[in-house]
Design a protein around this motif. Structure first.
Motif, PDB file in Angstrom:
ATOM      1  N   GLU A 342       0.896  -1.299  -0.066  1.00  0.00           N
ATOM      2  CA  GLU A 342      -0.050  -0.112  -0.099  1.00  0.00           C
ATOM      3  C   GLU A 342       1.028   1.146  -0.019  1.00  0.00           C
ATOM      4  OE1 GLU A 342      -3.076   2.271   3.008  1.00  0.00           O
ATOM      5  OE2 GLU A 342      -3.069  -0.187   3.037  1.00  0.00           O
ATOM      6  N   THR A 343       1.816   1.100   0.673  1.00  0.00           N
ATOM      7  CA  THR A 343       3.131   2.179   0.795  1.00  0.00           C
ATOM      8  C   THR A 343       3.356   2.700  -0.684  1.00  0.00           C
ATOM      9  OG1 THR A 343       3.532   1.811   2.961  1.00  0.00           O
ATOM     10  CG2 THR A 343       4.915   3.273   1.827  1.00  0.00           C
ATOM     11  N   THR A 344       3.950   1.474  -1.274  1.00  0.00           N
ATOM     12  CA  THR A 344       4.560   1.683  -2.615  1.00  0.00           C
ATOM     13  C   THR A 344       3.467   2.180  -3.701  1.00  0.00           C
ATOM     14  OG1 THR A 344       5.833  -0.277  -1.921  1.00  0.00           O
ATOM     15  CG2 THR A 344       6.081   0.551  -4.134  1.00  0.00           C
ATOM     16  N   SER A 345       2.229   1.764  -3.302  1.00  0.00           N
ATOM     17  CA  SER A 345       1.389   2.091  -4.333  1.00  0.00           C
ATOM     18  C   SER A 345       0.690   3.466  -4.797  1.00  0.00           C
ATOM     19  CB  SER A 345      -0.011   1.542  -4.176  1.00  0.00           C
ATOM     20  OG  SER A 345      -0.478   2.229  -2.748  1.00  0.00           O
ATOM     21  N   LYS A 346       1.483   4.225  -4.049  1.00  0.00           N
ATOM     22  CA  LYS A 346       1.474   5.639  -4.432  1.00  0.00           C
ATOM     23  C   LYS A 346       2.222   6.331  -5.352  1.00  0.00           C
ATOM     24  CE  LYS A 346       5.172   6.931  -0.996  1.00  0.00           C
ATOM     25  NZ  LYS A 346       5.251   7.780   0.282  1.00  0.00           N
ATOM     26  N   TYR A 347       3.026   5.198  -5.925  1.00  0.00           N
ATOM     27  CA  TYR A 347       3.880   5.565  -7.221  1.00  0.00           C
ATOM     28  C   TYR A 347       3.137   5.014  -8.466  1.00  0.00           C
ATOM     29  CZ  TYR A 347       7.342   6.642  -3.883  1.00  0.00           C
ATOM     30  OH  TYR A 347       8.263   7.159  -2.780  1.00  0.00           O
TER      31      TYR A 347
END
Length: 368
Positions: A342-347
């Motif tokens: 979820e943290t990485t999904s912002k990219y």
């Protein structure tokens, strides 16, 4: 800084040292505790002559309202330096970012958790059991994925600018200094290879500034193009690095001993020399240097905002480039060391679709 702290904070730090927390993480915690204890003294919540004298009984009896007032204080405090306030015209008011506030509260949550669950007095009991910080919830920002992506995109070094930025540091910046300040020019020549390698590594791996500051000589593997790092929570990890960044690192290591008079015992890669002593470059020093160099680079543009970028924006820049070169989110998560996808999904709203192939693609694109 530890002698300024109460005994129970020093005990907490010893505990985290034994748990192999990185020195840069512990230094960050001490800075956060200084803010908190100084506020307790200035507001009369703790009526003692100095921080070291504050007993843990003060922490035990803090009300939730007092802690909420403290959070409001760090959210709204003007953090400009005296120089920024008194210059003409004064610099605009600056507040802490949400991330900076969260770091402070999380550091205090960790301390209070330790004091109420891991300590032991002569009776075998914890120092106290009432943890007021367990009642403090972190505030989540509400924003769409596209809004998040737009914010990230506006605060990164674009893929086609990265090579220009490195070239500027290697060849053009010293010319500017030579024409304006002989002292600054001489100082820059001494540290140029170090600073170019430092920024190249941030942009060529996506590691955090704390991971960079903690990097040791034995952590580098030029053959496999990887470095070993300590992530948040003291997790060991290995990440890939662009070959161009490793070449800049080699150039620095060739002159490191000559420039900084290092010995075999100086194991940290990025060092400075202060009062004749070699010491690891601190997180704060790296942040200052990155901000200065990016500001100077962008100030060449007549539409410059006059602001520099942080090392964390270097991390965003790497992630942005990874996605734009077709890298998938799973391998990016592993490269950045995120615990949650979820943290990485912002990219993902930056573009979208495997480790070394992506590194090679990025390398090829930057050198066109």
């Amino acid at each position: 800084m530890l002698p300024q702290m109460p005994d129970y904070v020093q005990e907490y730090m010893r505990s985290k040292r034994r748990a192999k927390y990185s020195p840069s993480s512990l230094l960050g915690y001490v800075h956060e505790y200084l803010k908190f204890f100084n506020w307790l003294l200035s507001e009369g919540v703790a009526d003692y002559k100095d921080i070291k004298s504050i007993p843990y009984s003060v922490l035990e009896t803090l009300s939730k309202e007092t802690v909420e007032l403290y959070r409001e204080h760090i959210e709204n405090e003007d953090i400009r330096t005296e120089k920024e306030k008194t210059k003409s015209p004064p610099a605009p008011v600056r507040r802490r970012s949400k991330d900076a506030v969260d770091r402070n509260i999380n550091a205090l949550k960790s301390l209070f958790s330790y004091l109420t669950t891991e300590t032991e007095n002569e009776d075998g009991e914890c120092y106290f059991y009432r943890n007021v910080f367990s009642k403090i919830k972190q505030r989540k920002e509400q924003e769409t994925a596209s809004r998040r992506a737009a914010k990230i995109s506006s605060k990164v070094i674009k893929s086609n600018e990265i090579s220009d930025f490195i070239q500027y540091l290697k060849f053009d910046y010293e010319k500017v200094l030579e024409a304006t300040s002989a002292k600054m020019y001489k100082a820059y020549l001494k540290q140029k290879e170090r600073d170019v390698a430092m920024i190249s590594l941030l942009l060529g791996s996506g590691i955090r500034v704390s991971e960079l500051a903690s990097l040791t000589l034995q952590d580098i593997n030029f053959h496999t193009r990887e470095i070993d790092i300590i992530r948040k929570g003291n997790k060991e990890d290995t990440v890939l690095v662009l070959q161009a960044a490793l070449e800049e690192l080699k150039a620095y290591l060739r002159v490191r001993q000559e420039r900084f008079n290092t010995k075999e015992s100086d194991i940290y890669v990025f060092v400075s020399k202060y009062k004749g002593m070699v010491q690891p470059l601190s997180v704060r020093s790296i942040q200052t240097l990155v901000s200065k160099y990016t500001k100077e680079f962008y100030d060449q543009n007549e539409f410059s905002t006059g602001k520099g970028l942080s090392p964390h924006k270097m991390r965003h820049s790497f992630a942005n480039d990874w996605i734009l070169q077709g890298g998938d989110i799973i391998t990016l998560r592993d490269q950045l060391g995120h615990s949650s996808i979820e943290t990485t999904s912002k990219y993902t709203n930056l573009s979208r679709d495997e480790g070394k192939k992506i590194i090679e693609k990025m390398e090829e694109n930057r050198n066109k």
